[in-house]
Design a protein around this motif. Structure first.
Motif, PDB file in Angstrom:
ATOM      1  N   PHE A 109       0.811  -1.214   0.000  1.00 50.51           N
ATOM      2  CA  PHE A 109       0.000   0.000   0.000  1.00 50.51           C
ATOM      3  C   PHE A 109       0.847   1.268   0.000  1.00 50.51           C
ATOM      4  O   PHE A 109       0.597   2.189  -0.784  1.00 50.51           O
ATOM      5  N   PHE A 110       1.848   1.328   0.846  1.00 54.18           N
ATOM      6  CA  PHE A 110       2.650   2.546   0.906  1.00 54.18           C
ATOM      7  C   PHE A 110       3.475   2.733  -0.369  1.00 54.18           C
ATOM      8  O   PHE A 110       3.695   3.859  -0.811  1.00 54.18           O
ATOM      9  N   ASN A 111       3.925   1.652  -0.973  1.00 58.14           N
ATOM     10  CA  ASN A 111       4.653   1.758  -2.234  1.00 58.14           C
ATOM     11  C   ASN A 111       3.722   2.224  -3.345  1.00 58.14           C
ATOM     12  O   ASN A 111       4.104   3.037  -4.193  1.00 58.14           O
ATOM     13  N   MET A 112       2.492   1.724  -3.340  1.00 56.58           N
ATOM     14  CA  MET A 112       1.491   2.152  -4.324  1.00 56.58           C
ATOM     15  C   MET A 112       1.258   3.660  -4.239  1.00 56.58           C
ATOM     16  O   MET A 112       1.123   4.344  -5.262  1.00 56.58           O
ATOM     17  N   LEU A 113       1.273   4.191  -3.024  1.00 57.54           N
ATOM     18  CA  LEU A 113       1.025   5.619  -2.808  1.00 57.54           C
ATOM     19  C   LEU A 113       2.283   6.456  -2.990  1.00 57.54           C
ATOM     20  O   LEU A 113       2.205   7.688  -3.053  1.00 57.54           O
ATOM     21  N   GLY A 114       3.455   5.788  -3.058  1.00 53.27           N
ATOM     22  CA  GLY A 114       4.705   6.530  -3.118  1.00 53.27           C
ATOM     23  C   GLY A 114       5.050   7.199  -1.804  1.00 53.27           C
ATOM     24  O   GLY A 114       5.787   8.185  -1.772  1.00 53.27           O
ATOM     25  N   GLU A 115       4.522   6.660  -0.713  1.00 53.87           N
ATOM     26  CA  GLU A 115       4.764   7.212   0.623  1.00 53.87           C
ATOM     27  C   GLU A 115       5.517   6.163   1.446  1.00 53.87           C
ATOM     28  O   GLU A 115       4.922   5.340   2.143  1.00 53.87           O
ATOM     29  N   LEU A 116       6.832   6.207   1.381  1.00 51.46           N
ATOM     30  CA  LEU A 116       7.640   5.131   1.953  1.00 51.46           C
ATOM     31  C   LEU A 116       8.094   5.397   3.383  1.00 51.46           C
ATOM     32  O   LEU A 116       8.630   4.506   4.036  1.00 51.46           O
ATOM     33  N   GLU A 117       7.889   6.610   3.872  1.00 50.83           N
ATOM     34  CA  GLU A 117       8.412   6.960   5.193  1.00 50.83           C
ATOM     35  C   GLU A 117       7.890   6.056   6.311  1.00 50.83           C
ATOM     36  O   GLU A 117       8.673   5.649   7.186  1.00 50.83           O
ATOM     37  N   PRO A 118       6.583   5.740   6.350  1.00 46.69           N
ATOM     38  CA  PRO A 118       6.117   4.851   7.438  1.00 46.69           C
ATOM     39  C   PRO A 118       6.840   3.502   7.447  1.00 46.69           C
ATOM     40  O   PRO A 118       7.175   2.982   8.525  1.00 46.69           O
ATOM     41  N   VAL A 119       7.093   2.928   6.270  1.00 46.88           N
ATOM     42  CA  VAL A 119       7.790   1.643   6.205  1.00 46.88           C
ATOM     43  C   VAL A 119       9.252   1.816   6.614  1.00 46.88           C
ATOM     44  O   VAL A 119       9.808   0.993   7.359  1.00 46.88           O
ATOM     45  N   HIS A 120       9.863   2.902   6.140  1.00 47.14           N
ATOM     46  CA  HIS A 120      11.262   3.188   6.509  1.00 47.14           C
ATOM     47  C   HIS A 120      11.390   3.314   8.022  1.00 47.14           C
ATOM     48  O   HIS A 120      12.318   2.762   8.636  1.00 47.14           O
ATOM     49  N   ASN A 121      10.460   4.039   8.635  1.00 42.12           N
ATOM     50  CA  ASN A 121      10.507   4.232  10.095  1.00 42.12           C
ATOM     51  C   ASN A 121      10.310   2.912  10.838  1.00 42.12           C
ATOM     52  O   ASN A 121      10.944   2.666  11.869  1.00 42.12           O
ATOM     53  N   TYR A 122       9.425   2.071  10.314  1.00 42.82           N
ATOM     54  CA  TYR A 122       9.204   0.756  10.922  1.00 42.82           C
ATOM     55  C   TYR A 122      10.497  -0.062  10.896  1.00 42.82           C
ATOM     56  O   TYR A 122      10.898  -0.663  11.898  1.00 42.82           O
TER      57      TYR A 122
END
Length: 392
Positions: A109-122
């Protein structure tokens, strides 16, 4: 403790479908969709929840409820609110998956949105636990590129140096050159510490004084017994591989650690010294000089060491020493000197090289006269005339 295992998603039971029909009949589509979203969230099926939320928005917008249709098929006035709904639903589903440590599904989901920060922080918060399988985190961090350096560090912790070396050699870092540098540094630190600990153990076991130092060079001084009877303290193939990788380093304390590894390699028995072509025919000794120049140690002496090998080898048709020298000059920000060496020895080369070619170097420096001369040597009329025109 963070988990990494994907969890199986149970199916909706018959009572949920009964409630959906009742809500639809008594209160209409909006209430039925709310009931569905509530049930899917409780069930943990966040992928289906994502689509249910899109259906909710489509119903609100007065368009067909099927959420798998293309947004472009909707009336223009609905595009912006529907796309916003996609983003909000994707963020919710992704975060819910992260909250239950299902990083693979969260990444979708985050890759689909181009919003990688939440995954990076995890991934940044993730702590290695020998009792937990980190493969999902490694997959997303390293192979999907969410946080390559952390993913690579987990490979090293989980599988050891041998596997980490193989993984590095097989991985494509072309999209993450900075991460490649970090991964090399991780390997250098790990091997350096392994060697330091084993050397200290033998020194103490020999009855020598314990030295509280991180310098392998200091540990080796005056201790020939460390190499008696062709002794070695770490896998020599690991040493060779990591040292050669370290030649790509451009900065950092790890340059000196790699220099330490070379100093150790120099003292190994002759049959542990691999053969190599000039300018690295003395392998570890030559690698050490290159690392010293990059680290700012005896720079002029080190440059002369490599410069003196260019002319004799070029006469034999071996231009690799010139390529190494050009790269080394560029690395220490002496570009004008690099261009002159390239023009002198590499102007006629059209093959792929390990350093930037003369055309590239001259264009970057606006040296159109040099570019034209190189083109003349290659009988390249197009670039010759282009350089002449650009020079005007």
């Amino acid at each position: 403790m963070l988990e990494t295992e994907e969890q199986a998603v149970p199916s909706l039971d018959a009572t949920v479908f009964e409630r959906l029909e009742q809500a639809l009949a008594a209160q209409g589509p909006a209430a039925a969709i709310e009931e569905l979203c509530k049930s899917l969230r409780e069930l943990g099926d966040y992928n289906a929840l994502f689509y249910a939320l899109l259906m909710k928005k489509r119903v609100e917008l007065g368009v067909p409820p099927f959420p798998t249709g293309g947004a472009a098929d909707l009336p223009p006035a609905t595009h912006e609110p529907y796309e916003q709904a996609i983003r909000e639903a994707g963020r919710l589903a992704g975060q819910l998956y992260l909250d239950r440590d299902d990083i693979r599904r969260a990444w979708f989901f985050f890759n689909m949105l181009g919003e990688l920060e939440p995954v990076h922080n995890y991934i940044e918060r993730y702590e290695f636990d020998a009792d937990k399988d980190p493969q999902a985190v490694i997959e997303v961090a390293l192979y999907n590129g969410a946080y390559p350096a952390k993913g690579y560090a987990l490979v090293l912790e989980r599988y050891g140096i041998c596997n980490a070396i193989t993984t590095f050699s097989q991985h494509d870092f072309s999209r993450h050159p900075d991460a490649k540098q970090e991964c090399i540094k991780i390997l250098v630190r790990a091997l350096h510490e392994q060697l330091r600990e084993r050397l200290l153990s033998e020194i103490v076991g020999h009855g020598d004084t314990y030295l509280d130092t991180k310098s392998i060079i200091a540990l080796l001084m005056g201790r020939k017994y460390l190499f008696a009877d062709d002794t070695y303290h770490i896998d020599t193939s690991h040493l060779s591989s990591v040292v050669q990788m370290s030649l790509e380093l451009t900065d950092g304390e790890e340059l000196k650690l790699a220099r330490d590894l070379c100093a150790y390699g120099e003292k190994l028995g002759a049959h542990f010294q691999q053969e190599a072509d000039p300018p690295f025919e003395r392998t570890y000794a030559d690698y050490k000089v290159l690392l010293e120049v990059t680290a700012g140690i005896e720079v002029e002496k080190g440059l002369k060491h490599f410069r003196d090998k260019i002319e004799p080898e070029s006469e034999k048709g071996n231009l690799f020493p010139a390529e190494v020298y050009v790269n080394l000059l560029l690395r220490i920000n002496r570009k004008s000197e690099a261009i002159e060496v390239a023009k002198k020895y590499l102007s006629g080369e059209t093959r792929p090289m390990t350093c930037p070619g003369v055309y590239e170097l001259c264009r970057e420096a606006d040296d159109y006269a040099g570019l034209a001369e190189a083109a003349r040597k290659r009988a390249d009329g197009v670039n010759f005339l282009a350089a002449k025109i650009a020079g005007k």
